[in-house]
Write a protein that holds these residues in place. Sequence first.
Motif, PDB file in Angstrom:
ATOM      1  N   ARG A   1       0.830  -1.203   0.000  1.00  0.00           N
ATOM      2  CA  ARG A   1       0.000   0.000   0.000  1.00  0.00           C
ATOM      3  C   ARG A   1       0.867   1.255   0.000  1.00  0.00           C
ATOM      4  O   ARG A   1       1.967   1.260   0.537  1.00  0.00           O
TER       5      ARG A   1
ATOM      6  N   TYR B   1       0.800   7.303   7.607  1.00  0.00           N
ATOM      7  CA  TYR B   1      -0.633   7.060   7.498  1.00  0.00           C
ATOM      8  C   TYR B   1      -0.912   6.289   6.213  1.00  0.00           C
ATOM      9  O   TYR B   1      -0.480   6.684   5.121  1.00  0.00           O
TER      10      TYR B   1
ATOM     11  N   ASP C   1      -4.366   4.489   4.489  1.00  0.00           N
ATOM     12  CA  ASP C   1      -5.809   4.283   4.629  1.00  0.00           C
ATOM     13  C   ASP C   1      -6.241   4.782   6.010  1.00  0.00           C
ATOM     14  O   ASP C   1      -5.998   5.926   6.351  1.00  0.00           O
ATOM     15  N   ASN C   2      -6.851   3.929   6.827  1.00  0.00           N
ATOM     16  CA  ASN C   2      -7.279   4.341   8.168  1.00  0.00           C
ATOM     17  C   ASN C   2      -6.317   3.851   9.247  1.00  0.00           C
ATOM     18  O   ASN C   2      -6.664   3.821  10.430  1.00  0.00           O
ATOM     19  N   ASP C   3      -5.140   3.474   8.849  1.00  0.00           N
ATOM     20  CA  ASP C   3      -4.154   2.898   9.758  1.00  0.00           C
ATOM     21  C   ASP C   3      -2.934   3.810   9.833  1.00  0.00           C
ATOM     22  O   ASP C   3      -2.715   4.659   8.961  1.00  0.00           O
ATOM     23  N   HIS C   4      -2.126   3.636  10.873  1.00  0.00           N
ATOM     24  CA  HIS C   4      -0.889   4.404  10.968  1.00  0.00           C
ATOM     25  C   HIS C   4       0.150   3.599  11.744  1.00  0.00           C
ATOM     26  O   HIS C   4      -0.170   2.666  12.489  1.00  0.00           O
TER      27      HIS C   4
ATOM     28  N   LYS D   1      -0.041   7.598   2.535  1.00  0.00           N
ATOM     29  CA  LYS D   1      -0.843   8.773   2.189  1.00  0.00           C
ATOM     30  C   LYS D   1      -0.273  10.060   2.774  1.00  0.00           C
ATOM     31  O   LYS D   1      -0.338  11.122   2.172  1.00  0.00           O
TER      32      LYS D   1
END
Length: 312
Positions: A119, A135, A137-140, A122
């Motif tokens: 991935r 970061y 998607d919605n993860d870090h 972002k």
Amino acid sequence: MDMAQHSRFHLVYDGPALTEHKMNVRALAPALLAMGDLVERANEILNGNQAKVSVNVNASFKSGSFGVDLELAQSLWQKVLDFANSHPVTGILAIVGLLGLGKDTVKGVVQVVMWLRGRGVKRIEPLSNGLVRLYVDNDHMDIEERVLQLLQDYKIRRGLEGVIGEPLQKEGIETVAVVDKDAKKVIVSIDRVQAGYFKAPEPEEEALQEDEYATSLQVLNLAFQDGNKWRFTEGGGNTYYATVSDYEFLKRVQLNQEQFAKDDIIKARVRRIQRLTKDGLKADYEVLEVLEHRGASPKVQLRMDFGPTQQD
């Protein structure tokens, strides 16, 4: 006096093809060379020329696998000699840890690559104490800045691909692992399904500089089809292909109003764009305007000494 720091770890390739403790040299040799490149590049990024590293290999065997004992030695002589002017050296133990291959639990490059799973990041947010937050998607994930520095380097990623990704593409090799033999503990293990994560992303080309200048060019090869590049030299070994975008000049060439002999010279206005690519520094050239066209043969200086004027 031993002015070197050492680190040892056990790299294991496992799978059906290795049940007889054999590994095809075409798979092993590139992997070991890639390991050397990987460690040397990490040392170069973190330490510059303050310390040098070497990678020594000893083969060892265990049922159903092929293991390689790697000993990494880092010379610290340069640090001692230049102590007053040097930055702190990152030791080989720390380098191995930052790569994700060390005994200490740390989020190194290998762990980040496995977390990313191909991935794209972002956003990168600087934190305190030398940390950054990635970061996706919605993860870090929070990692050291030094790990990010290694993660973003194309040569590091190519080294990991050579050590992990490419061997796992070979038939009969299913797992690559780093093992702490003393503690009988697996530090990190990557299987064939995860191999694709370690394929090095194509780096973005970076435009470094653009300039325009007038120069004399010797024509080595002409291109009469639209879009083809001409080959020029500026002398001194500087030879390159360039797009000729002077439409009026090209029109005269097509109408035979401009005729070329071998090694003719043009004076032209040239645009040069320098780019940083995965293969190093590259330059693109464009001939914007042809100012003059002349033959390559130098002129002979005529000595016209008529002597004193005769008086009648």
